[in-house]
Design a protein around this motif. Structure first.
Motif, PDB file in Angstrom:
ATOM      1  N   UNK A  83       0.842  -1.028  -0.007  1.00  0.00           N
ATOM      2  CA  UNK A  83       0.341  -0.262   0.005  1.00  0.00           C
ATOM      3  C   UNK A  83       1.054   1.259  -0.411  1.00  0.00           C
ATOM      4  N   UNK A  84       0.772   2.333  -1.395  1.00  0.00           N
ATOM      5  CA  UNK A  84       1.615   3.588  -1.032  1.00  0.00           C
ATOM      6  C   UNK A  84       0.319   4.714  -1.032  1.00  0.00           C
ATOM      7  N   UNK A  85      -0.240   5.525  -0.214  1.00  0.00           N
ATOM      8  CA  UNK A  85      -0.682   5.980  -0.026  1.00  0.00           C
ATOM      9  C   UNK A  85      -0.322   8.279  -0.459  1.00  0.00           C
ATOM     10  N   UNK A  86      -0.782   9.375  -0.802  1.00  0.00           N
ATOM     11  CA  UNK A  86      -0.760  10.187  -0.939  1.00  0.00           C
ATOM     12  C   UNK A  86      -1.972  11.309  -0.685  1.00  0.00           C
ATOM     13  N   UNK A  87      -1.422  12.288  -0.361  1.00  0.00           N
ATOM     14  CA  UNK A  87      -2.034  13.070   0.378  1.00  0.00           C
ATOM     15  C   UNK A  87      -2.036  14.884  -0.281  1.00  0.00           C
ATOM     16  N   UNK A  88      -3.614  15.103  -0.480  1.00  0.00           N
ATOM     17  CA  UNK A  88      -3.032  16.703  -1.788  1.00  0.00           C
ATOM     18  C   UNK A  88      -4.305  16.914  -0.928  1.00  0.00           C
ATOM     19  N   UNK A  89      -3.972  18.415  -1.045  1.00  0.00           N
ATOM     20  CA  UNK A  89      -4.667  19.553  -0.685  1.00  0.00           C
ATOM     21  C   UNK A  89      -3.854  21.172   0.503  1.00  0.00           C
ATOM     22  N   UNK A  90      -4.351  21.768   0.695  1.00  0.00           N
ATOM     23  CA  UNK A  90      -3.921  23.163   1.416  1.00  0.00           C
ATOM     24  C   UNK A  90      -5.314  23.600   2.708  1.00  0.00           C
ATOM     25  N   UNK A 198     -12.490  18.300   4.469  1.00  0.00           N
ATOM     26  CA  UNK A 198     -13.029  17.221   3.661  1.00  0.00           C
ATOM     27  C   UNK A 198     -13.027  17.707   2.318  1.00  0.00           C
ATOM     28  N   UNK A 199     -11.658  18.675   1.460  1.00  0.00           N
ATOM     29  CA  UNK A 199     -11.402  18.357  -0.048  1.00  0.00           C
ATOM     30  C   UNK A 199     -10.444  17.965   0.067  1.00  0.00           C
ATOM     31  N   UNK A 200      -9.451  17.449   0.829  1.00  0.00           N
ATOM     32  CA  UNK A 200      -8.115  16.814   0.606  1.00  0.00           C
ATOM     33  C   UNK A 200      -8.575  15.638   0.109  1.00  0.00           C
ATOM     34  N   UNK A 201      -7.364  15.332  -0.543  1.00  0.00           N
ATOM     35  CA  UNK A 201      -7.734  14.024  -1.676  1.00  0.00           C
ATOM     36  C   UNK A 201      -6.614  13.268  -1.363  1.00  0.00           C
ATOM     37  N   UNK A 202      -6.793  11.482  -1.158  1.00  0.00           N
ATOM     38  CA  UNK A 202      -6.160  10.407  -0.918  1.00  0.00           C
ATOM     39  C   UNK A 202      -5.495   9.260  -1.984  1.00  0.00           C
ATOM     40  N   UNK A 203      -4.933   9.254  -2.717  1.00  0.00           N
ATOM     41  CA  UNK A 203      -4.099   7.859  -3.491  1.00  0.00           C
ATOM     42  C   UNK A 203      -3.870   7.238  -2.857  1.00  0.00           C
ATOM     43  N   UNK A 204      -4.524   6.314  -3.443  1.00  0.00           N
ATOM     44  CA  UNK A 204      -4.664   4.732  -2.195  1.00  0.00           C
ATOM     45  C   UNK A 204      -3.712   3.899  -3.162  1.00  0.00           C
ATOM     46  N   UNK A 205      -3.064   3.545  -3.268  1.00  0.00           N
ATOM     47  CA  UNK A 205      -2.298   2.992  -4.182  1.00  0.00           C
ATOM     48  C   UNK A 205      -2.049   1.501  -3.825  1.00  0.00           C
ATOM     49  N   UNK A 206      -2.730   0.138  -4.682  1.00  0.00           N
ATOM     50  CA  UNK A 206      -2.726  -0.545  -3.525  1.00  0.00           C
ATOM     51  C   UNK A 206      -2.849  -2.321  -4.709  1.00  0.00           C
ATOM     52  N   UNK A 207      -1.276  -3.211  -4.706  1.00  0.00           N
ATOM     53  CA  UNK A 207      -1.185  -4.331  -5.250  1.00  0.00           C
ATOM     54  C   UNK A 207      -1.493  -5.105  -4.667  1.00  0.00           C
ATOM     55  N   UNK A 208      -1.849  -6.216  -5.247  1.00  0.00           N
ATOM     56  CA  UNK A 208      -1.979  -7.331  -4.148  1.00  0.00           C
ATOM     57  C   UNK A 208      -1.309  -9.148  -5.436  1.00  0.00           C
ATOM     58  N   UNK A 227      -5.378   9.725 -17.313  1.00  0.00           N
ATOM     59  CA  UNK A 227      -6.197   9.689 -16.080  1.00  0.00           C
ATOM     60  C   UNK A 227      -6.859  10.267 -14.953  1.00  0.00           C
ATOM     61  N   UNK A 228      -5.844  10.348 -14.165  1.00  0.00           N
ATOM     62  CA  UNK A 228      -5.432  10.308 -12.715  1.00  0.00           C
ATOM     63  C   UNK A 228      -5.742  11.203 -12.161  1.00  0.00           C
ATOM     64  N   UNK A 229      -5.161  12.522 -13.104  1.00  0.00           N
ATOM     65  CA  UNK A 229      -4.895  13.648 -12.841  1.00  0.00           C
ATOM     66  C   UNK A 229      -6.947  14.813 -12.586  1.00  0.00           C
ATOM     67  N   UNK A 230      -7.352  13.356 -12.884  1.00  0.00           N
ATOM     68  CA  UNK A 230      -8.378  14.438 -13.080  1.00  0.00           C
ATOM     69  C   UNK A 230      -9.779  13.862 -12.714  1.00  0.00           C
ATOM     70  N   UNK A 237     -18.667   4.164 -12.335  1.00  0.00           N
ATOM     71  CA  UNK A 237     -17.199   4.094 -13.337  1.00  0.00           C
ATOM     72  C   UNK A 237     -16.132   4.822 -12.997  1.00  0.00           C
ATOM     73  N   UNK A 238     -15.382   4.832 -11.969  1.00  0.00           N
ATOM     74  CA  UNK A 238     -14.101   5.051 -11.475  1.00  0.00           C
ATOM     75  C   UNK A 238     -13.866   4.304 -10.234  1.00  0.00           C
ATOM     76  N   UNK A 239     -14.353   3.023 -10.960  1.00  0.00           N
ATOM     77  CA  UNK A 239     -13.311   2.067  -9.761  1.00  0.00           C
ATOM     78  C   UNK A 239     -11.862   1.382  -9.682  1.00  0.00           C
ATOM     79  N   UNK A 240     -11.121   1.993 -10.467  1.00  0.00           N
ATOM     80  CA  UNK A 240      -9.399   2.066 -10.462  1.00  0.00           C
ATOM     81  C   UNK A 240      -9.130   2.873 -10.759  1.00  0.00           C
ATOM     82  N   UNK A 241     -10.312   4.825 -10.233  1.00  0.00           N
ATOM     83  CA  UNK A 241      -9.462   5.811  -9.979  1.00  0.00           C
ATOM     84  C   UNK A 241      -9.428   5.700  -8.518  1.00  0.00           C
ATOM     85  N   UNK A 242      -8.159   5.401  -7.487  1.00  0.00           N
ATOM     86  CA  UNK A 242      -8.421   5.398  -5.721  1.00  0.00           C
ATOM     87  C   UNK A 242      -8.316   6.303  -5.158  1.00  0.00           C
ATOM     88  N   UNK A 243      -8.067   7.347  -5.924  1.00  0.00           N
ATOM     89  CA  UNK A 243      -8.563   8.837  -5.700  1.00  0.00           C
ATOM     90  C   UNK A 243      -9.531   9.515  -4.108  1.00  0.00           C
TER      91      UNK A 243
END
Length: 413
Positions: A83-90, A198-208, A227-230, A237-243
């Motif tokens: 699992x790799x995570x990344x948070x964005x927002x101010x 509440x508007x912070x975005x969290x990317x959860x990258x997971x591989x099994x 695709x992941x930028x927007x 509709x966006x199951x494989x966009x883990x943001x």
């Protein structure tokens, strides 16, 4: 004329003879062979019970064991996962703007991290002497006699000097301590960071990876068009966009964001990989669920908070620090699942179990037949026969017990 045998001798002789007969009977029974006898009982109610039990057992194995549980498959639980995570927002508090580097702890992007939503800041602490906090046990005093010099309270803020001094505000007095001053309760200032959180975005990258089946997959769409930028997560509709938006995670966990931001809490993001590898690899999809993990209604130590400090050097070569008590939302990413694929061995085992279990219907009906039916003694006589080996030719003896059977071995009632 021989003298009569004493009673004790006759008793022991009888006991020995009985023991020998019992031993011979057990030895003879050990070599007996039992074979089932077919008896057709023409009773409609008993026949309905028999077929109903067989039908229920058959439905259980076909529907639940083979269709629901998929027991014809070899399975593997607990995939290897990363699992790799990344948070964005101010966000902004009353006096300043906060970015990711300041409100995410730790910053490495692991499966467990905290997003700070409220802080209590004690600025400019230096090593010196100051009044102890009134929250510490036995810290209040009236005179120096109430303060023991050299005493160290594990729940306090320093070593007591033996002096009773006025508190930071009000008329109270507390024992003076030597440590980082002023203590947290005396000078802490609260800042709320949750306005934009509440508007912070969290990317959860997971591989099994399932090593038994040599199967691997990730939860991110393999596209090169940015695709992941927007995109943001949507279950259909966006199951494989883990943001995920932080507000969305808290809402899905059934919590109020403002209350959670003030007191802190722990939210679990559960990723479930249940994969039927008899189907195409595209059918193995991640399933997300969200749940609060800490007991929010527990009065003792409710919520989630932690402390850390930032240290600074001064012009006189001494050290000062800013103590921060942080309240936040801790995110725990939990990955589990299981994979299954057709295998001949579990299929044969479960088929054999199913065929054997169908015989339970016959056992139940035999019990009803021999216990509750009106003619149970007649049925018992017809069902059980005892035979011994026929005598050798020339002896003129027939030791078989009388029994009634037809030429095919079927006794019909």
């Amino acid at each position: 004329m021989a003298a009569p045998r004493p009673p004790s001798s006759r008793f022991w002789g009888t006991a020995v003879a009985a023991t020998r007969r019992l031993a011979r009977g057990c030895w003879s029974a050990f070599w007996d062979y039992e074979t089932p006898k077919v008896m057709v009982v023409r009773n409609r109610r008993l026949g309905v019970v028999h077929r109903a039990v067989q039908l229920l057992i058959l439905l259980y194995f076909v529907w639940y064991v083979f269709i629901v549980q998929k027991s014809y498959q070899d399975s593997e639980t607990g995939p290897e996962s990363s699992v790799i995570t990344k948070v964005k927002g101010i966000t902004a508090s009353e006096r300043r703007v906060w970015d990711v580097e300041e409100y995410v702890k730790p910053p490495e992007g692991g499966s467990v991290f905290s997003i700070i939503t409220r802080i209590e800041v004690t600025p400019s602490q230096t090593l010196g002497t100051c009044p102890e906090s009134v929250r510490v046990r036995n810290a209040t005093c009236k005179s120096d006699e109430d303060c023991e010099a050299g005493q160290l309270d594990m729940m306090g803020n320093g070593l007591r000097t033996g002096r009773c001094v006025p508190y930071y505000h009000g008329a109270a007095k507390t024992c003076e301590v030597s440590g980082w001053c002023p203590v947290e309760d005396g000078a802490a200032v609260s800042h709320f960071l949750g306005t934009m959180a509440p508007n912070f975005t969290i990317l959860i990258k997971n591989s099994i990876h399932y090593p038994k089946f040599r199967f691997s997959k990730g939860n991110i769409e393999t596209r090169r068009d940015g695709y992941l930028k927007h995109c943001t997560f949507h279950e259909t509709s966006d199951l494989y966009c883990p943001i995920f938006r932080l507000g969305f995670i808290v809402e899905q966990a059934g919590e109020n964001f403002t209350e959670l931001a003030l007191t802190g809490g722990v939210i679990g993001v559960i990723i479930n990989w249940d994969c039927d590898l008899d189907l195409a690899a595209s059918e193995c999809k991640p399933r997300y669920s969200f749940r609060r993990l800490d007991p929010k209604h527990t009065p003792a130590s409710a919520g989630y908070n932690f402390r850390f400090a930032k240290y600074y050097g001064t012009e006189d070569n001494s050290t000062s620090r800013t103590l921060i008590k942080a309240y936040g939302i801790r995110i725990d990413v939990i990955v589990h699942g299981q994979a299954g694929k057709f295998s001949l061995i579990p299929t044969i085992i479960n088929l054999a179990t199913a065929l054997t279990s169908i015989g339970v219907g016959s056992f139940l009906c035999d019990w009803i037949l021999l216990t509750f039916m009106n003619k149970n003694k007649v049925y018992s006589h017809k069902k059980f026969d005892k035979m011994v080996d026929p005598p050798e030719q020339g002896t003129g003896q027939d030791t078989s017990e009388p029994h009634t059977t037809d030429p095919r071995g079927l006794a019909q009632l």
